[in-house]
Design a protein around this motif. Structure first.
Motif, PDB file in Angstrom:
ATOM      1  N   ASP A 277       0.827  -1.204   0.000  1.00 37.87           N
ATOM      2  CA  ASP A 277       0.000   0.000   0.000  1.00 37.87           C
ATOM      3  C   ASP A 277       0.860   1.252   0.000  1.00 37.87           C
ATOM      4  O   ASP A 277       0.580   2.230  -0.711  1.00 37.87           O
ATOM      5  CB  ASP A 277      -0.910   0.012   1.231  1.00 37.87           C
ATOM      6  CG  ASP A 277      -1.868  -1.162   1.266  1.00 37.87           C
ATOM      7  OD1 ASP A 277      -1.510  -2.238   0.746  1.00 37.87           O
ATOM      8  OD2 ASP A 277      -2.966  -1.016   1.819  1.00 37.87           O
ATOM      9  N   THR A 526     -11.388   0.645  -3.529  1.00 38.68           N
ATOM     10  CA  THR A 526     -10.175   0.673  -4.343  1.00 38.68           C
ATOM     11  C   THR A 526     -10.400  -0.044  -5.675  1.00 38.68           C
ATOM     12  O   THR A 526      -9.898   0.406  -6.712  1.00 38.68           O
ATOM     13  CB  THR A 526      -9.013   0.022  -3.585  1.00 38.68           C
ATOM     14  OG1 THR A 526      -8.754   0.774  -2.399  1.00 38.68           O
ATOM     15  CG2 THR A 526      -7.761  -0.037  -4.435  1.00 38.68           C
ATOM     16  N   TRP A 530      -9.599   1.266  -9.348  1.00 41.33           N
ATOM     17  CA  TRP A 530      -8.746   0.505 -10.264  1.00 41.33           C
ATOM     18  C   TRP A 530      -9.432   0.344 -11.620  1.00 41.33           C
ATOM     19  O   TRP A 530      -8.783   0.407 -12.660  1.00 41.33           O
ATOM     20  CB  TRP A 530      -8.466  -0.881  -9.695  1.00 41.33           C
ATOM     21  CG  TRP A 530      -7.409  -0.939  -8.644  1.00 41.33           C
ATOM     22  CD1 TRP A 530      -6.486   0.024  -8.341  1.00 41.33           C
ATOM     23  CD2 TRP A 530      -7.158  -2.028  -7.753  1.00 41.33           C
ATOM     24  NE1 TRP A 530      -5.674  -0.402  -7.310  1.00 41.33           N
ATOM     25  CE2 TRP A 530      -6.065  -1.649  -6.940  1.00 41.33           C
ATOM     26  CE3 TRP A 530      -7.743  -3.265  -7.577  1.00 41.33           C
ATOM     27  CZ2 TRP A 530      -5.555  -2.489  -5.958  1.00 41.33           C
ATOM     28  CZ3 TRP A 530      -7.244  -4.111  -6.591  1.00 41.33           C
ATOM     29  CH2 TRP A 530      -6.162  -3.720  -5.788  1.00 41.33           C
ATOM     30  N   LEU A 580      -5.586   3.343   0.778  1.00 41.37           N
ATOM     31  CA  LEU A 580      -5.699   2.647  -0.497  1.00 41.37           C
ATOM     32  C   LEU A 580      -6.808   3.247  -1.353  1.00 41.37           C
ATOM     33  O   LEU A 580      -6.658   3.387  -2.573  1.00 41.37           O
ATOM     34  CB  LEU A 580      -5.952   1.161  -0.244  1.00 41.37           C
ATOM     35  CG  LEU A 580      -5.622   0.180  -1.363  1.00 41.37           C
ATOM     36  CD1 LEU A 580      -4.177   0.337  -1.849  1.00 41.37           C
ATOM     37  CD2 LEU A 580      -5.874  -1.248  -0.901  1.00 41.37           C
ATOM     38  N   SER A 581      -7.934   3.623  -0.750  1.00 38.42           N
ATOM     39  CA  SER A 581      -9.018   4.257  -1.495  1.00 38.42           C
ATOM     40  C   SER A 581      -8.573   5.596  -2.051  1.00 38.42           C
ATOM     41  O   SER A 581      -8.821   5.923  -3.225  1.00 38.42           O
ATOM     42  CB  SER A 581     -10.248   4.439  -0.599  1.00 38.42           C
ATOM     43  OG  SER A 581     -10.721   3.211  -0.109  1.00 38.42           O
ATOM     44  N   ALA A 584      -5.813   5.326  -4.784  1.00 37.89           N
ATOM     45  CA  ALA A 584      -6.387   4.818  -6.028  1.00 37.89           C
ATOM     46  C   ALA A 584      -7.180   5.906  -6.746  1.00 37.89           C
ATOM     47  O   ALA A 584      -7.192   5.962  -7.979  1.00 37.89           O
ATOM     48  CB  ALA A 584      -7.267   3.607  -5.743  1.00 37.89           C
TER      49      ALA A 584
END
Length: 606
Positions: A277, A526, A530, A580-581, A584
């Motif tokens: 991450d 995430t 992506w 991570l959200s 991304a």
């Protein structure tokens, strides 16, 4: 604001921090989470995980009110406005920064109350519970201030025009009422294994002013001017709060045990640095032009992993130590009864081969944008590539840290290919010892293995694992890391398969299949970002725009995202806010901008 069984909705929280720790503040003005002295320390306020026994620092009108809040533009300073029939007040919350030339031991949360109109009565409650409430808190009044102590920890409550407060049932409570143009100041100054600091109002006001001026200057350096600049700026500011400034480590989230499903047991401690991450965060920061943070993380990474190199541990504490053993905290009930509350993370003992690709890719991006690496570091990196060449055939637990049997996850194998590919590129630059013939041979074997064992010809998609033929949204990352060029039919078909099998509206599930854990989970945000990123890189800009617009609309009122969302209710789930959200989101927005300008991503252009 309505609390269900005493708990605020996860989406009702905002975050403030100082680069060492962070506080979650609910819409009703209650500080429900704060770890001291550092972000991975025990909390002093943990109402987030137990409405009755967790402890908090409340500040709220005593009459009915409506509430609005915002971050100051380009800032991590929060403003909450309470409007009542009797008038309005504004509360400014910040964790203050000291002089930028040094890091002070002081951790300070400041709450400034300003009367805007009329007179609004407010009540505050200072209720610290050290060590998850396991230790007794001693309250004492000294030099006109309240002092809370427990072992080597102490918090000084400073009050200026906010009343004196009285001790009641192990907490300190007080009331205030201001006339227009007047202000009050409440501050928490924390000490750990050092003398308690008792700051005066003038000094506190000076630090608050310095903090207010710092954040917009930092945000002005963001190198993105696209359609979603506001969301990108907010995400960058969140990521900055998750960088532990004394070391450069980047944590996954500032919280532990917020459930992936209400009442379930998928509750994990994310207050650590996952190399995967954090490496992706480094990519996001580099794409926005933040070289200083990238440089700090690179050197933290090389030093933290030195004990286990060439094997990489998947997560570390922010100080680089490796002891993150998992245990439960039975004293706390968990968010809305979602137990257990966990400290530490047992995933630390897992084998996750994808981490090698994330780290080598981050190193490759770092040397292109920031600086060179010295000879000894180059030798260490080459040994990591050697390790991948020897071990890519091993089974692993995969990117999602499943607790079922290890297997040959396709995304893990693809990221091993990335590790060897980036090692070859580093060797070509003369930055690491050149064993590229061996690495390229292994990389070719890897790709052949994936295509022979991880491809479903009938469904036209890569699959989750060689023995698990279901789909996995992490396969979208193959389009993001250049495993195959974006025009390759297998990449395009896999993206289409994810849309067909795992997408519902803006939501994308991680996978469908056994992972060794009971219970349900929400849609993983995430994965949706992506998908945006993959759509942009493969030329489907209209679809990328449409999905990005939907996802930006899913943030809470101040632009923050959790780990997951309940598709039926829109309720936030999982730890919050989630790095991570947010990273991304940044990468998806920049990929769209790159595609619109015709600029190729670094991994394709190199």
């Amino acid at each position: 604001m309505e609390r269900k069984d005493g708990y605020a909705a996860i989406r009702d929280y905002a975050l403030v921090g100082d680069g060492r720790t962070a506080a979650l503040i609910a819409l009703d003005g209650s500080v429900d989470w704060l770890c001291l002295p550092d972000i991975d320390s025990d909390p002093v306020f943990a109402r987030l995980l137990d409405a009755d026994r967790g402890g908090s620092f409340c500040l709220e009108p005593t009459v009915p009110y409506e509430v609005e809040r915002r971050y100051q533009p380009g800032s991590n300073v929060l403003e909450t406005t309470f409007t009542t029939a009797r008038g309005a007040v504004r509360v400014t919350d910040a964790m203050t920064l000291t002089d930028e030339s040094f890091i002070s031991p002081l951790r300070e949360l400041v709450r400034k109350v300003e009367a805007l109109s009329g007179t609004v009565p407010l009540r505050w409650v200072f209720d610290p519970r050290f060590r998850f409430g396991r230790r007794r808190t001693r309250l004492d009044r000294r030099a006109g201030r309240w002092l809370a102590e427990c072992g080597a920890d102490a918090i000084v409550l400073g009050l200026s025009d906010a009343g004196e407060g009285v001790e009641r049932d192990g907490a300190v409570t007080g009331e205030l009422e201001l006339e227009p143009g007047r202000s009050a100041l409440l501050s928490l100054a924390a000490a750990h294994q050092q003398p308690a600091i008792i700051p005066g109002r003038d000094d506190t006001e000076l630090r608050l002013a310095r903090t207010i001026s710092f954040w917009p200057r930092w945000a002005d350096g963001i190198r993105y001017e696209g359609k979603w600049r506001d969301a990108v700026v907010r995400s960058a500011l969140v990521l900055k709060l998750l960088v532990f400034s004394p070391s450069g480590a980047i944590v996954a989230a500032p919280t532990t045990s917020l459930p992936e499903w209400i009442g379930g047991e998928r509750n994990w401690d994310y207050r650590f640095t996952w190399l995967r991450d954090a490496s992706w965060t480094l990519d996001a920061l580099l794409r926005l032009g933040f070289h200083e943070e990238a440089h700090a993380f690179f050197w933290w990474l090389m030093h933290a992993s030195r004990i286990t190199q060439p094997r990489l541990q998947i997560l570390y504490r922010v100080d680089g130590s490796a002891d993150v053993r998992e245990s439960d905290v039975p004293e706390l009930r968990g968010y809305r009864g979602s137990s257990p509350v966990r400290v530490g993370n047992a995933a630390v003992g897992q084998v996750q081969l994808d981490v090698y690709g994330s780290v080598l890719d981050a190193i490759w991006l770092y040397v292109q944008d920031v600086g060179e690496i010295d000879g000894d570091t180059g030798k260490e990196i080459a040994k990591i590539a050697d390790y991948v060449a020897r071990h890519w055939r091993d089974r692993d637990a995969g990117i999602w840290e499943v607790r079922s049997e290890t297997t040959h996850f396709v995304q893990s194998k693809a990221l091993c290919w990335v590790a060897l590919d980036r090692a070859c590129k580093l060797a070509r630059r003369g930055l690491i010892p050149d064993r590229s013939a061996r690495w390229r041979e292994s990389a070719d074997e890897l790709r052949a293995f994936i295509d022979a064992n991880g491809w479903d010809e009938e469904r036209r998609t890569y699959v989750r694992a060689t023995d698990l033929r279901e789909l996995d949204a992490c396969l979208l990352t193959l389009a993001l890391v250049g495993f195959r060029p974006p025009e390759d039919p297998r990449i395009r078909d896999t993206i289409a398969a994810v849309e067909r099998e795992l997408r519902k509206g803006p939501y994308v599930e991680r996978y469908r299949g056994d992972d060794g854990l009971p219970g349900e989970e929400g849609a993983f945000l995430t994965c949706s970002f992506w998908l945006v990123d993959a759509l942009a890189r493969t030329g489907r800009l209209g679809d990328a725009h449409a999905l990005m617009d939907e996802l930006v609309g899913l943030a809470n009122d101040v632009g923050l995202y959790s780990e997951e969302i309940d598709q039926s209710s829109g309720e936030f789930l999982g730890n919050f806010p989630q790095a991570l959200s947010h990273l991304a989101l940044v990468n998806a927005a920049v990929s769209i901008a790159d595609a619109e300008s015709g600029r190729k991503p670094e991994e394709e252009a190199a």
